[in-house]
Design a protein around this motif. Structure first.
Motif, PDB file in Angstrom:
ATOM      1  N   UNK A 153       0.914  -1.148  -0.098  1.00  0.00           N
ATOM      2  CA  UNK A 153      -0.046   0.135   0.003  1.00  0.00           C
ATOM      3  C   UNK A 153       0.876   1.085   0.007  1.00  0.00           C
ATOM      4  N   UNK A 154       2.039   1.107   0.790  1.00  0.00           N
ATOM      5  CA  UNK A 154       2.896   2.173   0.675  1.00  0.00           C
ATOM      6  C   UNK A 154       3.343   2.586  -0.761  1.00  0.00           C
ATOM      7  N   UNK A 155       3.755   1.225  -1.327  1.00  0.00           N
ATOM      8  CA  UNK A 155       4.482   1.435  -2.674  1.00  0.00           C
ATOM      9  C   UNK A 155       3.458   2.006  -3.947  1.00  0.00           C
ATOM     10  N   UNK A 156       2.091   1.834  -3.350  1.00  0.00           N
ATOM     11  CA  UNK A 156       1.189   2.289  -4.299  1.00  0.00           C
ATOM     12  C   UNK A 156       0.942   3.683  -4.262  1.00  0.00           C
ATOM     13  N   UNK A 157       1.268   4.488  -3.398  1.00  0.00           N
ATOM     14  CA  UNK A 157       1.445   5.702  -3.123  1.00  0.00           C
ATOM     15  C   UNK A 157       2.325   6.329  -4.417  1.00  0.00           C
ATOM     16  N   UNK A 158       3.352   5.708  -4.638  1.00  0.00           N
ATOM     17  CA  UNK A 158       4.387   6.377  -5.654  1.00  0.00           C
ATOM     18  C   UNK A 158       4.073   5.667  -6.964  1.00  0.00           C
ATOM     19  N   UNK A 239       2.022   5.322   8.299  1.00  0.00           N
ATOM     20  CA  UNK A 239       2.105   5.912   7.045  1.00  0.00           C
ATOM     21  C   UNK A 239       1.148   5.747   5.976  1.00  0.00           C
ATOM     22  N   UNK A 240       0.749   4.554   6.057  1.00  0.00           N
ATOM     23  CA  UNK A 240      -0.523   4.400   5.155  1.00  0.00           C
ATOM     24  C   UNK A 240      -1.579   5.425   5.474  1.00  0.00           C
ATOM     25  N   UNK A 241      -1.983   5.480   6.638  1.00  0.00           N
ATOM     26  CA  UNK A 241      -3.241   6.241   7.170  1.00  0.00           C
ATOM     27  C   UNK A 241      -2.918   7.969   6.795  1.00  0.00           C
ATOM     28  N   UNK A 242      -1.656   8.279   6.799  1.00  0.00           N
ATOM     29  CA  UNK A 242      -1.357   9.617   6.360  1.00  0.00           C
ATOM     30  C   UNK A 242      -1.218   9.997   4.927  1.00  0.00           C
ATOM     31  N   UNK A 243      -0.845   8.751   4.289  1.00  0.00           N
ATOM     32  CA  UNK A 243      -0.171   9.249   2.764  1.00  0.00           C
ATOM     33  C   UNK A 243      -0.949   8.254   1.643  1.00  0.00           C
ATOM     34  N   UNK A 244      -1.741   7.205   2.003  1.00  0.00           N
ATOM     35  CA  UNK A 244      -2.541   6.666   0.915  1.00  0.00           C
ATOM     36  C   UNK A 244      -3.526   7.363   0.047  1.00  0.00           C
ATOM     37  N   UNK A 245      -3.230   7.276  -1.198  1.00  0.00           N
ATOM     38  CA  UNK A 245      -4.061   8.169  -1.985  1.00  0.00           C
ATOM     39  C   UNK A 245      -5.372   7.268  -2.280  1.00  0.00           C
ATOM     40  N   UNK A 246      -6.503   7.795  -2.186  1.00  0.00           N
ATOM     41  CA  UNK A 246      -7.867   6.978  -2.671  1.00  0.00           C
ATOM     42  C   UNK A 246      -8.323   7.292  -3.883  1.00  0.00           C
TER      43      UNK A 246
END
Length: 250
Positions: A153-158, A239-246
């Motif tokens: 999920x963190x990798x999905x952010x970028x 980090x997912x809670x603050x940075x994940x893009x929906x």
């Protein structure tokens, strides 16, 4: 709680159906690990000592978690986001944790099933011993699946598109393969580098899987590895809670 579990199960079931329709991802998640068993059978050459068994368990467990859990969750989360599915789901009753947990369910179930199949086939065809402490192995699989789902999920952010995950996933795969000792044995690394490698995401998972399978560790004696995994999970979740893009990138 019953409603939460029911919604998560329903969303996870939908993800299973979507996984079945994605032939490329399905091939990666199912056939690649099974092909690895065949490769191990041909390369094992009759060795059944503890070192050979530990190597087979580490390699199979690591590859299953990386390609069945990590890569599946990464691809699914990016695809659902860019299609606007995640954004629409958030307007319903399901909470953020339920939606994201559902993304990880198919890969986790498939991974556990494949490790069980590996144990059966390994005992029949590779001379692999039965797990000495199945509980430790199960803990390794569950914590490893949760941790790698969070990392996905963190990798999905970028990752802007589904196609880009082939590039954005490379650093994570490299760190896991080297840190987990799958590319280079940890014993052959310099002392300082080996110490650092023990704290990389996949290393404690494989250590738990090996010692659990060979029966050389009890659950009470694995606090160090479990602590590292829980640390990755807690930090990654924050980090997912603050940075994940929906929503899709504008």
């Amino acid at each position: 709680m019953t409603a939460v579990l029911h919604r998560t199960y329903s969303l996870g079931r939908a993800e299973v159906l979507l996984l079945r329709r994605n032939k490329t991802l399905l091939f990666t998640a199912v056939l690649v690990p099974l092909g690895l068993v065949a490769a191990l059978a041909s390369a094992q050459d009759g060795r059944t000592d503890d070192n050979a068994a530990a190597g087979m368990v580490s390699l199979f467990t690591g590859m299953v978690l990386l390609f069945v859990v990590y890569y599946t969750v990464l691809s699914a989360s990016v695809a659902r986001r860019e299609e606007g599915v995640l954004q629409r789901l958030r307007t319903g009753e399901a909470g953020d944790a339920e939606i994201l947990s559902a993304l990880a369910l198919p890969g986790t179930v498939v991974a556990i099933a494949q490790v069980v199949l590996f144990g059966v086939v390994g005992a029949l065809a590779l001379g692999l011993p039965a797990p000495g402490n199945p509980l430790v192995v199960l803990v390794a699989l569950l914590l490893g699946a949760v941790m790698l789902s969070v990392v996905a999920l963190l990798t999905a952010v970028i990752s802007k598109t589904v196609e880009s995950v082939q590039i954005t996933s490379l650093p994570v795969l490299a760190i896991c393969l080297f840190g987990g000792g799958l590319a280079v044995p940890i014993d052959s690394m310099p002392e300082n580098l080996a110490r650092v490698a023990q704290f990389t995401p996949l290393a404690p998972v494989l250590e738990l899987a090996r010692t659990g399978w060979l029966g050389t560790a009890e659950l009470a004696g694995t606090a160090g590895q479990i602590g590292i995994l829980l640390g990755w999970i807690v930090l990654g979740s924050l980090l997912v809670r603050t940075s994940f893009r929906w929503s899709p990138r504008a």
